[in-house]
Design a protein around this motif. Structure first.
Motif, PDB file in Angstrom:
ATOM      1  N   LYS A 172       0.926  -1.176  -0.197  1.00 27.44           N
ATOM      2  CA  LYS A 172       0.123  -0.039  -0.180  1.00 27.44           C
ATOM      3  C   LYS A 172       0.850   1.105  -0.045  1.00 27.44           C
ATOM      4  N   GLY A 173       0.470   2.449  -0.575  1.00 25.92           N
ATOM      5  CA  GLY A 173       1.035   3.622  -0.959  1.00 25.92           C
ATOM      6  C   GLY A 173       0.347   4.622  -1.266  1.00 25.92           C
ATOM      7  N   ILE A 174       1.119   5.844  -1.305  1.00 28.63           N
ATOM      8  CA  ILE A 174       0.223   7.037  -1.658  1.00 28.63           C
ATOM      9  C   ILE A 174       1.054   7.556  -3.019  1.00 28.63           C
ATOM     10  N   ILE A 175       0.287   7.986  -3.792  1.00 31.31           N
ATOM     11  CA  ILE A 175       0.696   8.609  -5.195  1.00 31.31           C
ATOM     12  C   ILE A 175       1.614  10.036  -4.950  1.00 31.31           C
ATOM     13  N   GLU A 176       2.832   9.976  -5.433  1.00 34.06           N
ATOM     14  CA  GLU A 176       3.429  11.170  -5.294  1.00 34.06           C
ATOM     15  C   GLU A 176       3.392  11.993  -6.370  1.00 34.06           C
ATOM     16  N   GLU A 177       3.511  11.202  -7.567  1.00 34.32           N
ATOM     17  CA  GLU A 177       3.482  11.963  -8.858  1.00 34.32           C
ATOM     18  C   GLU A 177       2.932  11.028  -9.967  1.00 34.32           C
ATOM     19  N   VAL A 178       2.240  11.566 -10.863  1.00 37.57           N
ATOM     20  CA  VAL A 178       1.550  10.977 -11.949  1.00 37.57           C
ATOM     21  C   VAL A 178       2.106  11.562 -13.252  1.00 37.57           C
ATOM     22  N   TYR A 179       2.737  10.888 -14.119  1.00 39.56           N
ATOM     23  CA  TYR A 179       3.316  11.095 -15.480  1.00 39.56           C
ATOM     24  C   TYR A 179       3.188  10.384 -16.757  1.00 39.56           C
ATOM     25  N   ILE A 180       3.383  11.141 -17.754  1.00 43.75           N
ATOM     26  CA  ILE A 180       3.163  10.367 -19.080  1.00 43.75           C
ATOM     27  C   ILE A 180       4.614   9.859 -19.751  1.00 43.75           C
ATOM     28  N   PRO A 181       5.041   8.545 -19.263  1.00 44.82           N
ATOM     29  CA  PRO A 181       6.133   8.092 -19.905  1.00 44.82           C
ATOM     30  C   PRO A 181       6.309   8.242 -21.577  1.00 44.82           C
ATOM     31  N   THR A 182       7.505   8.410 -22.035  1.00 48.21           N
ATOM     32  CA  THR A 182       7.483   8.691 -23.482  1.00 48.21           C
ATOM     33  C   THR A 182       8.919   7.692 -23.990  1.00 48.21           C
ATOM     34  N   GLU A 183       8.810   7.194 -25.114  1.00 45.25           N
ATOM     35  CA  GLU A 183      10.152   6.682 -25.854  1.00 45.25           C
ATOM     36  C   GLU A 183      11.050   7.646 -26.329  1.00 45.25           C
TER      37      GLU A 183
ATOM     38  N   PHE B 119       3.916  -9.448 -13.036  1.00 50.61           N
ATOM     39  CA  PHE B 119       2.739  -8.714 -13.414  1.00 50.61           C
ATOM     40  C   PHE B 119       2.395  -7.687 -12.174  1.00 50.61           C
ATOM     41  N   ILE B 120       2.263  -6.721 -12.539  1.00 48.81           N
ATOM     42  CA  ILE B 120       1.821  -5.547 -11.390  1.00 48.81           C
ATOM     43  C   ILE B 120       0.516  -4.893 -11.586  1.00 48.81           C
ATOM     44  N   ASP B 121      -0.456  -4.784 -10.687  1.00 48.69           N
ATOM     45  CA  ASP B 121      -1.823  -4.243 -10.757  1.00 48.69           C
ATOM     46  C   ASP B 121      -1.703  -3.191  -9.771  1.00 48.69           C
ATOM     47  N   ILE B 122      -2.317  -2.062 -10.044  1.00 42.62           N
ATOM     48  CA  ILE B 122      -2.481  -0.792  -9.211  1.00 42.62           C
ATOM     49  C   ILE B 122      -3.883  -0.604  -9.233  1.00 42.62           C
ATOM     50  N   LYS B 123      -4.350  -0.341  -7.947  1.00 37.29           N
ATOM     51  CA  LYS B 123      -6.014   0.014  -7.506  1.00 37.29           C
ATOM     52  C   LYS B 123      -5.913   0.962  -6.710  1.00 37.29           C
ATOM     53  N   LYS B 124      -6.794   2.015  -7.068  1.00 32.43           N
ATOM     54  CA  LYS B 124      -7.227   3.053  -5.841  1.00 32.43           C
ATOM     55  C   LYS B 124      -7.950   2.546  -5.007  1.00 32.43           C
ATOM     56  N   LEU B 125      -7.508   3.118  -3.641  1.00 34.27           N
ATOM     57  CA  LEU B 125      -8.286   2.441  -2.594  1.00 34.27           C
ATOM     58  C   LEU B 125      -9.233   3.570  -1.814  1.00 34.27           C
ATOM     59  N   GLU B 126     -10.315   3.322  -1.371  1.00 36.75           N
ATOM     60  CA  GLU B 126     -11.037   4.384  -0.790  1.00 36.75           C
ATOM     61  C   GLU B 126     -10.722   4.498   0.749  1.00 36.75           C
ATOM     62  N   ASP B 127     -10.971   5.747   1.068  1.00 33.23           N
ATOM     63  CA  ASP B 127     -10.276   6.143   2.535  1.00 33.23           C
ATOM     64  C   ASP B 127     -10.537   5.020   3.499  1.00 33.23           C
ATOM     65  N   ASP B 128     -11.483   4.306   3.728  1.00 32.80           N
ATOM     66  CA  ASP B 128     -11.740   3.274   4.642  1.00 32.80           C
ATOM     67  C   ASP B 128     -11.070   1.989   4.367  1.00 32.80           C
ATOM     68  N   ASP B 129     -10.464   1.797   3.224  1.00 32.97           N
ATOM     69  CA  ASP B 129      -9.717   0.520   2.800  1.00 32.97           C
ATOM     70  C   ASP B 129      -8.127   0.732   2.948  1.00 32.97           C
ATOM     71  N   TYR B 130      -7.747   1.880   3.338  1.00 32.68           N
ATOM     72  CA  TYR B 130      -6.184   1.991   3.587  1.00 32.68           C
ATOM     73  C   TYR B 130      -6.147   2.000   5.209  1.00 32.68           C
ATOM     74  N   GLU B 131      -5.095   1.228   5.576  1.00 33.69           N
ATOM     75  CA  GLU B 131      -4.931   0.949   7.214  1.00 33.69           C
ATOM     76  C   GLU B 131      -3.565   0.905   7.457  1.00 33.69           C
TER      77      GLU B 131
END
Length: 81
Positions: free
Chosen positions: A5-16, A69-81
């Motif tokens: 579990k973690g918190i997003i620090e940055e979102v970006y668009i990677p390019t070649e 394989f890596i999956d990422i899923k946004k959590l609701e406030d009550d899901d994060y502990e």
């Protein structure tokens, strides 16, 4: 299977190399976890496009046929502990 579990620090668009950002179909995340910063880049889809800076997420890592394989899923406030 490993769940982190973690918190997003940055979102970006990677390019070649020399690719215009408009033609990229990927999305990247820098995620602050208890063990440090984790970088994830994957194909953009309907679900991960809704993940924003400051969101709490769950990352699932698993190996299938010697391939990670890596999956990422946004959590609701009550899901994060």
């Amino acid at each position: 299977m490993k769940k982190i579990k973690g918190i997003i620090e940055e979102v970006y668009i990677p390019t070649e190399q020399n690719q215009d950002i408009i033609y990229s179909n990927k999305i990247g995340f820098k995620i602050k976890t208890s063990s440090g910063i984790l970088n994830i880049e994957e194909e953009q889809d309907e679900n991960n496009a809704k993940i924003l800076k400051g969101d709490q997420v769950a990352i699932t890592k698993q190996f299938i046929s010697n391939r990670e394989f890596i999956d990422i899923k946004k959590l609701e406030d009550d899901d994060y502990e």
